[in-house]
Write an enzyme that holds these catalytic residues in place. Sequence first.
Site, mmCIF file in Angstrom:
data_model
loop_
_atom_site.group_PDB
_atom_site.id
_atom_site.type_symbol
_atom_site.label_atom_id
_atom_site.label_comp_id
_atom_site.label_asym_id
_atom_site.label_seq_id
_atom_site.Cartn_x
_atom_site.Cartn_y
_atom_site.Cartn_z
ATOM 1 N N SER A 142 0.827 -1.201 0.000
ATOM 2 C CA SER A 142 0.000 0.000 0.000
ATOM 3 C C SER A 142 0.867 1.259 0.000
ATOM 4 O O SER A 142 1.655 1.461 -0.913
ATOM 5 C CB SER A 142 -0.965 -0.056 1.193
ATOM 6 O OG SER A 142 -1.936 0.961 1.116
ATOM 7 N N MET A 143 0.774 2.110 1.024
ATOM 8 C CA MET A 143 1.670 3.264 1.063
ATOM 9 C C MET A 143 3.123 2.821 1.201
ATOM 10 O O MET A 143 4.030 3.542 0.779
ATOM 11 C CB MET A 143 1.283 4.206 2.202
ATOM 12 C CG MET A 143 0.105 5.103 1.861
ATOM 13 S SD MET A 143 -0.020 6.477 3.022
ATOM 14 C CE MET A 143 -1.454 7.333 2.366
ATOM 15 N N ASP B 197 -9.077 -4.380 -6.066
ATOM 16 C CA ASP B 197 -8.589 -3.336 -5.161
ATOM 17 C C ASP B 197 -9.435 -2.069 -5.334
ATOM 18 O O ASP B 197 -9.467 -1.463 -6.403
ATOM 19 C CB ASP B 197 -7.122 -3.040 -5.491
ATOM 20 C CG ASP B 197 -6.435 -2.214 -4.407
ATOM 21 O OD1 ASP B 197 -7.131 -1.496 -3.667
ATOM 22 O OD2 ASP B 197 -5.193 -2.276 -4.328
ATOM 23 N N TRP C 53 0.220 2.379 -3.312
ATOM 24 C CA TRP C 53 -0.567 3.612 -3.349
ATOM 25 C C TRP C 53 0.402 4.783 -3.345
ATOM 26 O O TRP C 53 1.299 4.865 -2.504
ATOM 27 C CB TRP C 53 -1.475 3.699 -2.132
ATOM 28 C CG TRP C 53 -2.473 4.827 -2.139
ATOM 29 C CD1 TRP C 53 -3.800 4.750 -2.481
ATOM 30 C CD2 TRP C 53 -2.240 6.202 -1.760
ATOM 31 N NE1 TRP C 53 -4.405 5.989 -2.344
ATOM 32 C CE2 TRP C 53 -3.461 6.902 -1.911
ATOM 33 C CE3 TRP C 53 -1.114 6.909 -1.325
ATOM 34 C CZ2 TRP C 53 -3.591 8.260 -1.634
ATOM 35 C CZ3 TRP C 53 -1.233 8.267 -1.058
ATOM 36 C CH2 TRP C 53 -2.474 8.934 -1.210
ATOM 37 N N HIS D 222 -7.111 -5.234 -2.011
ATOM 38 C CA HIS D 222 -5.990 -4.406 -1.576
ATOM 39 C C HIS D 222 -5.201 -5.083 -0.462
ATOM 40 O O HIS D 222 -3.986 -4.879 -0.338
ATOM 41 C CB HIS D 222 -6.532 -3.061 -1.095
ATOM 42 C CG HIS D 222 -5.463 -2.086 -0.713
ATOM 43 N ND1 HIS D 222 -4.622 -1.490 -1.631
ATOM 44 C CD2 HIS D 222 -5.093 -1.592 0.509
ATOM 45 C CE1 HIS D 222 -3.786 -0.677 -1.014
ATOM 46 N NE2 HIS D 222 -4.051 -0.717 0.289
#
Length: 322
Positions: free
Chosen positions: A191-192, A237, A216, A269
Site C-alpha cells: 500500500s503506502m 482493489d 498507493w 488491496h
Amino acid sequence: MHTVVQQPSSELPTAAPAPAGSRPSRVKSRLVRSGLAAFLAVGALVAGQATGAQAAGTEAAANPYERGPAPTESSIEASRGPYAVSETSVSSLSVTGFGGGTIYYPTSTSDGTFGAIAISPGYTAYQSSIAWLGPRLASQGFVVFTIDTNTTLDQPASRGDQLLAALDYLTSRSTVRTRIDSSRLGVMGHSMGGGGTLEAAKDRPSLQAAIPLTGWNLDKTWSEIKTPTLIFGADGDTIAPVASHSEPFYTSLPSSLDKAYLELNGATHFTPNSSNTTIAKYSISWLKRFIDNDTRYEQFLCPLPRPSLSIEEYRGNCPHTS
C-alpha cells in the site's frame, strides 16, 4: 589439486630392428600401434577432464552471489525454502529514521553473505501485516527486515526514506551486518509502503530490486527509476485501484528497464497481508534474479506467465542479460 596432463613424447615407441634377411614382425607392429593409441587416448581423457573441471569452475565463479540449490516450481511455491531461519527484534529506541522491526536471516554462514531486503507495511498498519514475508523470503537465502514506520500515518515519501534508513541500519549497525552483502539490496512494501518502495528506488538507483505490493502513491510517473521493478496489483482493489495506481506506475517505468506488472486474480488491496503463494513465488524469482544475479530463476519469469486462477494479467519483458 592441479591436474597434470602429460604430453606425448616426441620419441614414440618403435619396433626393434629386424634381423638381417628376416621380415618385420606384424605382431610387434600391431603392439606398437595399440600402445600408442592407448597412450594418446589416456592423454585426451585427462585433458578433457581438466577442461571440464575448468569450465565448471569458471561457470561457478561467474556468479559468486548464487545461493541455494537449483530451483523448481515446487521449491519456490513452498512455504519454506532450503535455509533454516533465525530472527531478532530491533527496538525503535535503538534506531533512527524508522520504527524498528524484525530481522529474519539464514542461520547458516557456510554460504557466505546474502542480499538483504527491507519491507514496509501500509497506511495505519504495523510490521505484523507483512510479517509472513520475513521467514518465507529469508528461507530462500536473504536477510529480510520487516519494519515498523515512525507513525502509522506516514506518507509514501517518508516510508521510502524509512526503507533506506532500515537498509543502512542493516548493513552498518545491525547484529547481522557481517552476513549481508551491502551491494545487493532491495525494497518491498504494501500500500503506502508500496508507494514508498517506488520512492526508495527513485532515491537510490543502486538498489537491485523493488517490489510494490498493491501500492498507493499520488505520484503516477516513475521514469527516473533504474532499479528492476515488479509491481503487484489486485483486480478487486478499491483502495488503490489498478487503473489509477499500479498500472500507471508500471507504464511510466522506462521501457528499457527490467520491469513487470502482475495483477492478482480474485484479490483485494489487503491480499498481500496474508500468506500468498503467487506473491511469494514471483517475488522470490524476481529477488533471486536481480539481487543474486541468479539466472536459474529466469524460467519463472520468461516466457511471461499466462493468466490463471491466481493471475489476472501479467505484463513485462524478459530479464535482460547483462
